[in-house]
Design a protein around this motif. Structure first.
Motif, PDB file in Angstrom:
ATOM      1  N   LEU A 163       0.822  -1.209   0.000  1.00 49.34           N
ATOM      2  CA  LEU A 163       0.000   0.000   0.000  1.00 49.34           C
ATOM      3  C   LEU A 163       0.861   1.266   0.000  1.00 49.34           C
ATOM      4  O   LEU A 163       0.509   2.262  -0.642  1.00 49.34           O
ATOM      5  N   ALA A 164       1.988   1.214   0.683  1.00 47.95           N
ATOM      6  CA  ALA A 164       2.864   2.377   0.752  1.00 47.95           C
ATOM      7  C   ALA A 164       3.440   2.742  -0.609  1.00 47.95           C
ATOM      8  O   ALA A 164       3.894   3.880  -0.821  1.00 47.95           O
ATOM      9  N   GLN A 165       3.431   1.801  -1.553  1.00 49.66           N
ATOM     10  CA  GLN A 165       3.963   2.043  -2.893  1.00 49.66           C
ATOM     11  C   GLN A 165       2.857   2.090  -3.954  1.00 49.66           C
ATOM     12  O   GLN A 165       3.141   2.109  -5.151  1.00 49.66           O
ATOM     13  N   ALA A 166       1.611   2.135  -3.499  1.00 48.48           N
ATOM     14  CA  ALA A 166       0.491   2.093  -4.439  1.00 48.48           C
ATOM     15  C   ALA A 166       0.499   3.280  -5.399  1.00 48.48           C
ATOM     16  O   ALA A 166       0.168   3.137  -6.590  1.00 48.48           O
ATOM     17  N   THR A 167       0.881   4.445  -4.906  1.00 50.33           N
ATOM     18  CA  THR A 167       0.867   5.639  -5.758  1.00 50.33           C
ATOM     19  C   THR A 167       1.687   5.431  -7.017  1.00 50.33           C
ATOM     20  O   THR A 167       1.292   5.854  -8.112  1.00 50.33           O
ATOM     21  N   GLU A 168       2.814   4.750  -6.883  1.00 50.33           N
ATOM     22  CA  GLU A 168       3.666   4.525  -8.058  1.00 50.33           C
ATOM     23  C   GLU A 168       2.959   3.677  -9.109  1.00 50.33           C
ATOM     24  O   GLU A 168       3.095   3.914 -10.316  1.00 50.33           O
ATOM     25  N   ASP A 169       2.172   2.694  -8.666  1.00 50.16           N
ATOM     26  CA  ASP A 169       1.408   1.881  -9.618  1.00 50.16           C
ATOM     27  C   ASP A 169       0.407   2.748 -10.388  1.00 50.16           C
ATOM     28  O   ASP A 169       0.237   2.598 -11.613  1.00 50.16           O
ATOM     29  N   TYR A 170      -0.270   3.638  -9.660  1.00 48.00           N
ATOM     30  CA  TYR A 170      -1.237   4.511 -10.325  1.00 48.00           C
ATOM     31  C   TYR A 170      -0.540   5.485 -11.277  1.00 48.00           C
ATOM     32  O   TYR A 170      -1.058   5.791 -12.360  1.00 48.00           O
ATOM     33  N   LEU A 171       0.626   5.956 -10.912  1.00 43.76           N
ATOM     34  CA  LEU A 171       1.374   6.854 -11.791  1.00 43.76           C
ATOM     35  C   LEU A 171       1.827   6.132 -13.059  1.00 43.76           C
ATOM     36  O   LEU A 171       1.772   6.693 -14.164  1.00 43.76           O
ATOM     37  N   ILE A 172       2.253   4.881 -12.905  1.00 40.67           N
ATOM     38  CA  ILE A 172       2.634   4.084 -14.084  1.00 40.67           C
ATOM     39  C   ILE A 172       1.442   3.942 -15.018  1.00 40.67           C
ATOM     40  O   ILE A 172       1.539   4.162 -16.232  1.00 40.67           O
ATOM     41  N   GLY A 173       0.298   3.572 -14.433  1.00 43.26           N
ATOM     42  CA  GLY A 173      -0.899   3.410 -15.241  1.00 43.26           C
ATOM     43  C   GLY A 173      -1.296   4.702 -15.937  1.00 43.26           C
ATOM     44  O   GLY A 173      -1.622   4.703 -17.134  1.00 43.26           O
ATOM     45  N   LEU A 174      -1.269   5.804 -15.204  1.00 43.49           N
ATOM     46  CA  LEU A 174      -1.653   7.096 -15.775  1.00 43.49           C
ATOM     47  C   LEU A 174      -0.748   7.471 -16.942  1.00 43.49           C
ATOM     48  O   LEU A 174      -1.232   7.910 -18.004  1.00 43.49           O
ATOM     49  N   ARG A 175       0.546   7.296 -16.769  1.00 46.32           N
ATOM     50  CA  ARG A 175       1.481   7.647 -17.850  1.00 46.32           C
ATOM     51  C   ARG A 175       1.240   6.807 -19.099  1.00 46.32           C
ATOM     52  O   ARG A 175       1.297   7.312 -20.222  1.00 46.32           O
ATOM     53  N   LYS A 176       0.967   5.534 -18.914  1.00 46.11           N
ATOM     54  CA  LYS A 176       0.832   4.638 -20.063  1.00 46.11           C
ATOM     55  C   LYS A 176      -0.484   4.821 -20.820  1.00 46.11           C
ATOM     56  O   LYS A 176      -0.540   4.612 -22.033  1.00 46.11           O
ATOM     57  N   VAL A 177      -1.547   5.201 -20.116  1.00 46.09           N
ATOM     58  CA  VAL A 177      -2.846   5.301 -20.799  1.00 46.09           C
ATOM     59  C   VAL A 177      -3.214   6.742 -21.150  1.00 46.09           C
ATOM     60  O   VAL A 177      -4.192   6.965 -21.876  1.00 46.09           O
ATOM     61  N   TYR A 178      -2.448   7.699 -20.689  1.00 46.93           N
ATOM     62  CA  TYR A 178      -2.837   9.112 -20.765  1.00 46.93           C
ATOM     63  C   TYR A 178      -3.256   9.541 -22.168  1.00 46.93           C
ATOM     64  O   TYR A 178      -4.295  10.187 -22.355  1.00 46.93           O
ATOM     65  N   MET A 179      -2.485   9.193 -23.179  1.00 50.28           N
ATOM     66  CA  MET A 179      -2.759   9.647 -24.538  1.00 50.28           C
ATOM     67  C   MET A 179      -3.786   8.778 -25.261  1.00 50.28           C
ATOM     68  O   MET A 179      -4.185   9.098 -26.385  1.00 50.28           O
ATOM     69  N   HIS A 180      -4.218   7.710 -24.626  1.00 49.75           N
ATOM     70  CA  HIS A 180      -5.149   6.786 -25.283  1.00 49.75           C
ATOM     71  C   HIS A 180      -6.551   6.848 -24.680  1.00 49.75           C
ATOM     72  O   HIS A 180      -7.466   6.206 -25.187  1.00 49.75           O
ATOM     73  N   ALA A 181      -6.706   7.608 -23.612  1.00 44.73           N
ATOM     74  CA  ALA A 181      -7.981   7.690 -22.903  1.00 44.73           C
ATOM     75  C   ALA A 181      -8.624   9.053 -23.096  1.00 44.73           C
ATOM     76  O   ALA A 181      -7.932  10.071 -23.206  1.00 44.73           O
ATOM     77  N   SER A 182      -9.955   9.068 -23.139  1.00 45.98           N
ATOM     78  CA  SER A 182     -10.678  10.338 -23.080  1.00 45.98           C
ATOM     79  C   SER A 182     -10.664  10.857 -21.646  1.00 45.98           C
ATOM     80  O   SER A 182     -10.620  12.059 -21.415  1.00 45.98           O
TER      81      SER A 182
END
Length: 354
Positions: A163-182
Motif C-alpha cells: 500500500l505504501a507504494q500504491a501511488t507509483e502503480d497509479y502513476l505508471i498506469g496514468l502515464r501509459k494510458v494518458y494519450m489513449h484515454a478520453s
C-alpha cells in the motif's frame, strides 16, 4: 455469392434484445465467468461478420469533464477489462465506454470460482481481483480497435504492490494510458484487492490525489492535451468519510467522481444461495444505496465536480433517479446481464426524452 464471400448474404441482427432473451436461459445455465466470456466473444464475432447494426440514438450531447458525450449512458468498468471488445460493445449504443480495471503488470486475479449470480435478488457477487493482461496489452488493444468514441480507462494497483507504494502503480498506469484515454478513472474502491479501500482514508487519499494531479499537469504540458481524472469510490463510506473525500475532490480539482463501486453489504439478500460469498455485491440491492450517495455528493460538491452514477441501474427509472439525485452521466453493468442489451437503448431513450 458476391465476391465469393459466403457472409455477404447475411444481414445485421435487428432485434438484439429479443435474441438475448432467447439465449439468456442457456447463458445462465453456464458458470457465470464462462458465460461472461462466451457472450463477449459472440458479440465480437457477430461484429466481425457484420451482423451488428450501428446503433444511433438521437440525444442532446452531455458536456461533462470538458468532453461531449453523445448520450449520457455508459458502460461501467469491469465488463471489458482488457479493452478487447471495444468495437462490438460500441454497437450497443453507449455514449461512452470504460475499460479496465488494468494494473501495471498482468495478474490472474483471485482463485476461481469468483463470480456468482443471485437471480432472485437480481444481483451479482464478484471477487475477481483485478484479473487483467496488464496495461501494455490494454493499450495495444485500444490502438488496434476502430472505436473512436469517448473512452474511459480505469487503473488500479497490482495485488502484491504494498500500500505504501500504491501511488507509483497509479502513476505508471496514468502515464501509459494518458494519450489513449478520453478520461482516466482511479479505482481505489474495489473490495477485492487487499487493503485497497484504505486509499480512501484522508491521509492516503490526499497523498495519492496530490501526486496524480501533479503528474496530470506534467503530462498535459508534455503532450499538449488535458486528459481528465475521475475517482471511483465505494458505497460503504459513512457521512464523515464522504465529507472528507468531497473536500479533497474540491481541493485537488478532480474532474469527476464515480459513485459507486460494489458493496460489501449483504443487505437485501437474506439467506439466498451464494449470499454469503466474499466479494463485492452489485445489482438491484445496491440501487438505493448508490443513489443516496449520489444525492449526498451532489449536496457536498455543489456542481463543482460532476458525478457519474453507477450501481444497481436495472431499469431506465433507476437511471433517471440517479440523474435526478445529481448525476451528470450514468453507467450500466449488472443490469445488462439481467436485462440484456435493450437496457442501453431504453435508458438512452428515457433520459434523452427529458
Amino acid at each position: 455469392m458476391a465476391n465469393g464471400n459466403p457472409w455477404m448474404r447475411l444481414t445485421p441482427i435487428k432485434n438484439q434484445p429479443m435474441l438475448y432473451n432467447l439465449f439468456r436461459p442457456l447463458l445462465f445455465s453456464l458458470d457465470p465467468e464462462t458465460s461472461h466470456t462466451l457472450t463477449l466473444d459472440s458479440l465480437k464475432l457477430f461484429g466481425k461478420l457484420g451482423l451488428l447494426p450501428e446503433c444511433s440514438l438521437d440525444c442532446k450531447p452531455s458536456h461533462v469533464m470538458g468532453l461531449d458525450f453523445p448520450n449520457p449512458v455508459g458502460l461501467a468498468a469491469g465488463l471489458d477489462k482488457n479493452g478487447a471488445y471495444l468495437d462490438a460493445l460500441a454497437s450497443l449504443g453507449f455514449g461512452f465506454i470504460e475499460i479496465g480495471t488494468v494494473t501495471p503488470r498482468p495478474q490472474p486475479g483471485n482463485p476461481k470460482p469468483r463470480l456468482y449470480r443471485i437471480p432472485p435478488a437480481q444481483a451479482i457477487i464478484n471477487r475477481m481481483g483485478f484479473n487483467n493482461e496488464g496495461v501494455d496489452k490494454l493499450v495495444q488493444n485500444v490502438l488496434q480497435s476502430n472505436y473512436r468514441g469517448i473512452l474511459g480507462i480505469n487503473i488500479g494497483k497490482n495485488f502484491d504492490t504494498p500500500l505504501a507504494q500504491a501511488t507509483e502503480d497509479y502513476l505508471i498506469g496514468l502515464r501509459k494510458v494518458y494519450m489513449h484515454a478520453s478520461y482516466v478513472t482511479i479505482n481505489i474502491s474495489s473490495p477485492n484487492t487487499s487493503q485497497l479501500r484504505q486509499l480512501q482514508n484522508s491521509t492516503e487519499l490526499e497523498s495519492l490525489l496530490s501526486a496524480l494531479k501533479t503528474e496530470q499537469a506534467r503530462l498535459s504540458d508534455q503532450y499538449g492535451r488535458y486528459t481528465p481524472l475521475a475517482i471511483k469510490i465505494a458505497p460503504d463510506l459513512d457521512a464523515s468519510q464522504l465529507e472528507v473525500i468531497a473536500s479533497l475532490l474540491l481541493k485537488y480539482r478532480l474532474d469527476a467522481v464515480i459513485a459507486t463501486n460494489t458493496t460489501i453489504s449483504r443487505e437485501g439478500l437474506g439467506n439466498l444461495p451464494h449470499a454469503r460469498e466474499g466479494g463485492g455485491l452489485s445489482g438491484a440491492p445496491l440501487t438505493q444505496r448508490s443513489t443516496a450517495m449520489v444525492h449526498t455528493l451532489a449536496s457536498l460538491l455543489q456542481q463543482a465536480v460532476p458525478i457519474i452514477g453507477v450501481g444497481g441501474i436495472m431499469s431506465p427509472l433507476d437511471a433517471r433517479a440517479k440523474m435526478e439525485a445529481g448525476a451528470s452521466l450514468v453507467q450500466l453493468y449488472t443490469g445488462l446481464i439481467y436485462q440484456g442489451p435493450g437496457l442501453v437503448q431504453d435508458t438512452v431513450s428515457a433520459l434523452c426524452a427529458h
